[in-house]
Design a protein around this motif. Structure first.
Motif, mmCIF file in Angstrom:
data_model
loop_
_atom_site.group_PDB
_atom_site.id
_atom_site.type_symbol
_atom_site.label_atom_id
_atom_site.label_comp_id
_atom_site.label_asym_id
_atom_site.label_seq_id
_atom_site.Cartn_x
_atom_site.Cartn_y
_atom_site.Cartn_z
ATOM 1 N N LEU A 150 22.386 21.319 15.388
ATOM 2 C CA LEU A 150 22.820 22.654 14.965
ATOM 3 C C LEU A 150 24.349 22.690 14.911
ATOM 4 O O LEU A 150 24.932 23.341 14.036
ATOM 5 N N SER A 151 24.997 21.958 15.811
ATOM 6 C CA SER A 151 26.467 21.965 15.823
ATOM 7 C C SER A 151 27.016 21.432 14.491
ATOM 8 O O SER A 151 27.997 21.958 13.959
ATOM 9 N N ASP A 152 26.380 20.395 13.924
ATOM 10 C CA ASP A 152 26.855 19.867 12.642
ATOM 11 C C ASP A 152 26.684 20.894 11.524
ATOM 12 O O ASP A 152 27.540 21.037 10.646
ATOM 13 N N VAL A 153 25.546 21.619 11.572
ATOM 14 C CA VAL A 153 25.300 22.640 10.546
ATOM 15 C C VAL A 153 26.354 23.744 10.660
ATOM 16 O O VAL A 153 26.941 24.178 9.664
ATOM 17 N N LEU A 192 26.056 24.593 20.395
ATOM 18 C CA LEU A 192 26.845 23.380 20.127
ATOM 19 C C LEU A 192 26.460 22.235 21.054
ATOM 20 O O LEU A 192 26.954 21.122 20.919
ATOM 21 N N ASP A 193 25.576 22.500 22.000
ATOM 22 C CA ASP A 193 25.256 21.487 23.006
ATOM 23 C C ASP A 193 24.132 20.564 22.518
ATOM 24 O O ASP A 193 24.388 19.515 21.918
ATOM 25 N N ASP A 194 22.878 20.953 22.754
ATOM 26 C CA ASP A 194 21.783 20.010 22.497
ATOM 27 C C ASP A 194 20.730 20.557 21.547
ATOM 28 O O ASP A 194 19.597 20.093 21.528
ATOM 29 N N VAL A 195 21.087 21.564 20.753
ATOM 30 C CA VAL A 195 20.090 22.223 19.898
ATOM 31 C C VAL A 195 19.954 21.487 18.561
ATOM 32 O O VAL A 195 20.945 21.092 17.959
ATOM 33 N N LEU A 196 18.713 21.317 18.139
ATOM 34 C CA LEU A 196 18.441 20.657 16.858
ATOM 35 C C LEU A 196 17.934 21.661 15.842
ATOM 36 O O LEU A 196 17.230 22.615 16.199
ATOM 37 N N LEU A 197 18.246 21.399 14.580
ATOM 38 C CA LEU A 197 17.559 22.064 13.483
ATOM 39 C C LEU A 197 16.599 20.998 12.964
ATOM 40 O O LEU A 197 16.974 20.126 12.178
ATOM 41 N N ALA A 198 15.373 21.051 13.475
ATOM 42 C CA ALA A 198 14.434 19.932 13.284
ATOM 43 C C ALA A 198 13.631 20.108 12.004
ATOM 44 O O ALA A 198 13.264 21.224 11.633
ATOM 45 N N TYR A 199 13.362 18.961 11.357
ATOM 46 C CA TYR A 199 12.466 18.973 10.199
ATOM 47 C C TYR A 199 11.316 17.992 10.365
ATOM 48 O O TYR A 199 10.431 17.913 9.528
ATOM 49 N N GLU A 200 11.323 17.237 11.468
ATOM 50 C CA GLU A 200 10.208 16.311 11.728
ATOM 51 C C GLU A 200 9.724 16.461 13.165
ATOM 52 O O GLU A 200 10.508 16.747 14.066
#
Ligand code: MTE
Length: 414
Positions: free
Chosen positions: A181-184, A226-234
């Motif tokens: 999520l931080s990259d997004v 910004l820590d460990d959150v993902l925007l997951a697609y798989e």
């Protein structure tokens, strides 16, 4: 800012009327709170949705009775169905928690909009391909509903609580893959002014007891985002199924499942504190043991344990049995699990099969040689790396969240 300080801060701001975000005034929140309390009094609970009202759970994947117990709009994993599966919960038996119904979205037409006063410039839009072109990370994490275990408030403690009467099957572990999520947020132009980040789902709006709560959405502090959150697609090596958030969902490790918003359509990045029904009216602790305005919004999950056995399962007397189960905690890894088969009179350490890992669970096993036929109860008690041990009784709250006490799992010796 520490998570605890953040929670305290938001609670104070909320109670002093500083709530902002989508015109969600304090007065409106108070109206929703009293509507939710009305629902509770009527016994309607917070799980009642439109699809369930029509007699359908609104879930797309098959829900065979040996794998799932359907509860309104939700499907609970049967723990016996996890026996013999590996660390990760197979997707065909991963629980589903829907406020309304699964939307079937086309990844090719899906767009994610990131917007708000916490960005340096205008809103940014991402397609599915844009998301997949960001660096991909893989992370193994449990996902669990804050209401998991709720039914034991009534069955073990005689407490009256509202909401979906889960046993312990509103939890699963998966290998998630997606963009950070931080990259997004950085690609969208995150500014230093940003304080809160609120993803919102594309599923139908949630209405209950005549109140329209809008789309599922819940803010989190920018530090967590910004820590460990993902925007997951798989999930487990395959694109997300519709029920689990296709095309993309958040995965917020260790936190209450509601933070892991599915079918994300937009993310507000705000330079002011944000509030939604899901961190004001729901997913806080209300009741006589809590302050009049309720607790701070729930974040980290408590410690819990479950046996991979069906309720009432039969075990032959005079023979040895291998009992298996899993324990997990939002407060850290699991470092110790004790099991009792004599109603808590004696406890023995279970053998752990996984190393303690924050955000994950451990599989464990123990040996049992029951002698006398008759009813028996299996109990497991875990301790996490923060030193928290499951208590014998949970402090009740009106909406039945965070049941963390040792569960007495009924079986039969035959
Ligand atoms: N996101 C949206 N948009 N709508 C929902 O109803 N339910 C939340 C969360 N994200 C929900 C959502 C809750 S309460 C939980 S526990 C998890 O999704 C469940 O995820 P799963 O259905 O993939 O197991």
């Amino acid at each position: 800012m520490s998570e605890r300080a953040y929670d305290r801060d938001r609670l104070r701001q909320f109670l002093s009327g500083e709530a902002a975000g989508e015109g969600l005034s304090r007065r409106r929140v108070l109206r929703m709170l009293s509507a939710a309390a009305g629902l509770a009094a009527a016994g309607a609970g917070i799980g009642a949705g439109t699809a369930a009202a029509a007699g359908r759970p609104g879930i797309v994947k098959p829900l065979p009775a040996e794998l799932f117990t359907v509860r309104d709009t939700n499907a609970e994993t049967n723990w016996a169905a996890l026996r013999g599966t590996g660390y990760h919960t197979p997707v065909d038996r991963f629980f589903v928690r829907n406020h309304t119904a699964t939307p079937v979205l086309d990844p090719a037409r899906w767009r994610l909009t990131v917007w708000g006063g916490g960005l340096r410039g205008r809103a940014a839009e991402f397609s599915y391909d844009d998301l997949r072109s960001l660096p991909a990370v893989t992370s193994s994490a449990c996902l669990e509903c804050a209401g998991n275990g709720r039914s034991y408030y009534a069955s073990q403690q005689g407490d009256r609580v509202t909401g979906t009467p889960w046993t312990l099957g509103a939890v699963g572990a998966a290998r998630w893959r997606g963009a950070r999520l931080s990259d997004v947020l950085r690609a969208a132009g995150l500014s230093r002014r940003a304080v809160d980040v609120m993803p919102r789902g594309l599923d139908p709006v949630y209405t209950a007891g005549g109140t329209d709560y809008g789309h599922v959405r819940r803010p989190m502090p920018v530090a967590k985002a910004l820590d460990d959150v993902l925007l997951a697609y798989e999930m487990n090596g395959r694109p997300l199924l519709p029920d689990h958030g296709c095309p993309a969902r958040l995965v917020v490790p260790s936190w209450v499942g509601i933070a892991s918003v599915k079918w994300v359509g937009d993310i507000e990045v705000s330079d002011r504190p944000l509030f939604s029904p899901w961190n004001t009216v729901f997913y806080r602790l209300f009741g006589s043991s809590y302050p009049p305005g309720g607790s701070a919004p729930l974040t980290r999950q408590p410690v819990r344990s479950a046996f991979e056995a069906a309720p009432g399962e039969a075990f032959a007397a005079g023979r040895g049995h291998r009992l298996t189960g899993r324990s997990w905690s939002g407060g850290g890894g699991i470092r110790r699990v004790e099991v009792s088969t004599d109603d808590g009179a004696s406890w023995r350490e279970a053998r752990l099969h996984d190393a303690p890992r924050p955000g994950g669970w451990v599989r464990w096993s123990t040996h049992w040689h029951p002698q006398e036929p008759g009813p028996a109860r299996l109990m497991a008690r875990a301790t996490d790396t923060a030193g928290t041990t499951q208590p014998s009784r949970s402090v009740p709250n009106d909406q039945g969240f965070f049941f963390d006490a040792v569960v007495r799992h009924p079986v039969r010796v035959v």
